[in-house]
Design an enzyme around this catalytic site. Sequence first.
Site, PDB file in Angstrom:
ATOM      1  CB  THR A 138      46.728  64.315  16.426  1.00 39.30           C
ATOM      2  OG1 THR A 138      46.301  63.555  15.306  1.00 39.30           O
ATOM      3  CG2 THR A 138      45.510  64.526  17.316  1.00 39.30           C
ATOM      4  CG  ASP A 140      45.563  61.523  12.452  1.00 40.22           C
ATOM      5  OD1 ASP A 140      45.493  62.049  11.330  1.00 40.22           O
ATOM      6  OD2 ASP A 140      46.515  60.819  12.828  1.00 40.22           O
ATOM      7  CD  GLN A 286      44.482  65.295   4.348  1.00 34.38           C
ATOM      8  OE1 GLN A 286      43.454  64.973   4.901  1.00 34.38           O
ATOM      9  NE2 GLN A 286      45.284  64.416   3.772  1.00 34.38           N
TER      10      GLN A 286
HETATM   11  O1  F6P Z   1      49.102  61.185  12.440  1.00 30.12           O
HETATM   12  C1  F6P Z   1      49.176  62.148  11.443  1.00 30.12           C
HETATM   13  C2  F6P Z   1      49.343  61.526  10.088  1.00 30.12           C
HETATM   14  O2  F6P Z   1      49.402  62.558   9.121  1.00 30.12           O
HETATM   15  C3  F6P Z   1      48.277  60.490   9.725  1.00 30.12           C
HETATM   16  O3  F6P Z   1      47.062  61.088   9.343  1.00 30.12           O
HETATM   17  C4  F6P Z   1      48.978  59.724   8.644  1.00 30.12           C
HETATM   18  O4  F6P Z   1      48.482  58.406   8.563  1.00 30.12           O
HETATM   19  C5  F6P Z   1      50.400  59.717   9.112  1.00 30.12           C
HETATM   20  O5  F6P Z   1      50.551  60.794  10.001  1.00 30.12           O
HETATM   21  C6  F6P Z   1      51.428  59.843   8.008  1.00 30.12           C
HETATM   22  O6  F6P Z   1      52.682  59.690   8.566  1.00 30.12           O
HETATM   23  P1  F6P Z   1      54.038  59.978   7.782  1.00 30.12           P
HETATM   24  O7  F6P Z   1      54.280  61.450   7.890  1.00 30.12           O
HETATM   25  O8  F6P Z   1      55.049  59.172   8.518  1.00 30.12           O
HETATM   26  O9  F6P Z   1      53.843  59.556   6.364  1.00 30.12           O
END
Ligand code: F6P
Length: 360
Positions: A138, A140, A286
């Site tokens: 992750t 996050d 990111q």
């Molecule tokens: O969990 C990683 C992440 O990049 C989070 O920081 C973000 O909220 C989410 O995934 C975004 O998800 P998606 O790629 O489905 O827009």
Amino acid sequence: MNAIARLGVLTGGGDAPGLNAVIRAVVKAATNSGIECVGLEDSFDGLIEPNRSRVLTPRDVTGILRLGGTILGTRNSGNPFAYPVATSEGTKDYSDRVVETFRQMGLEALIVIGGDGTLAIAHAFSRRGLPIVGVPKTIDNDIVGTTSCFGFDTAVAFATDAIDRLHSTAEAHKRIMVVEVMGRYTGWIALYAGVAGGADAILIPEIPFDLQRVAERLRERDRWGARFSIVVVAEGAYATGGTLAVLERANATHVERLGGIGAQVRTALAELTGKETRSVVLGHLQRGGAPTSFDRVLATRFGGKAVELVRRGDFGTMVASNPPDIVARRLEDVVGKIKTVPAGLDLLATARALGVTFGE
Ligand code: F6P
């Protein structure tokens, strides 16, 4: 050590820099101990649909250490227990098919590289008898049981670089720049990138904010001559008594998508301070690009440890960082929880001591 001949490996959930480094480590370590590796495509789709897998040799993974993304592909809406289908029900349970395909392919172990959602699916299959080792992934940094996850350091490095760039333009125009970063329901990326980038205000979900307080601090900076300010906002941050900024509500197949708080903070701070204010959303940038050296090393250690656990028959586990070691955690102890920024974290105290406001 167990004599395992064939293992499967898949990547699930959102991508994170370092996934390829894990795949490479798994394939090299497994092959060197006589285990054949099968790469499963697009998360569990590789065990749901026919011909969505391929044998991976060291030749196939040479040169991928430094690459972002994942050579196996990934998805975060393909839960086999509630798989999206175009019928009135909207989802279908393909879990039996996954177990059956796993057996038919002659796999004896499955390495699942993913975040909280994918690890929860891995845990459910582990309870159904599949021999699984999880690898936490992750940007996050919100997975419990491990001090770090690969992807986080790369995301923080990118966000820090972005804040550095915003500093010069903020200073030139004497503006407030608001930077929205990812992190879902936690403020790890905002806190680390905010401190590394020298932000004046850092807004995180763990500390609901009051923008009057933030505005006071920014006006104070104006008074002593620093006529620009940088505000870092986590996508999951919200005002005291307010609600999360949601881009897309959760449905049967997809989790809630956050976003938009940066623009809200910009509008409010412009009104409260009377200063020119702009906002930037760093978004999926990111998650892209080459992993940092820290993430490459961590990902490689995770991959190597996962193969060691497979060889030991230590299933139903997740590899985890517990410095100076990489250890095994039980999947049931980590899934369904979120590692948030603890109130007593020294970095919060240090940032406050330096004058950073969290809008408290
Ligand atoms: O969990 C990683 C992440 O990049 C989070 O920081 C973000 O909220 C989410 O995934 C975004 O998800 P998606 O790629 O489905 O827009």
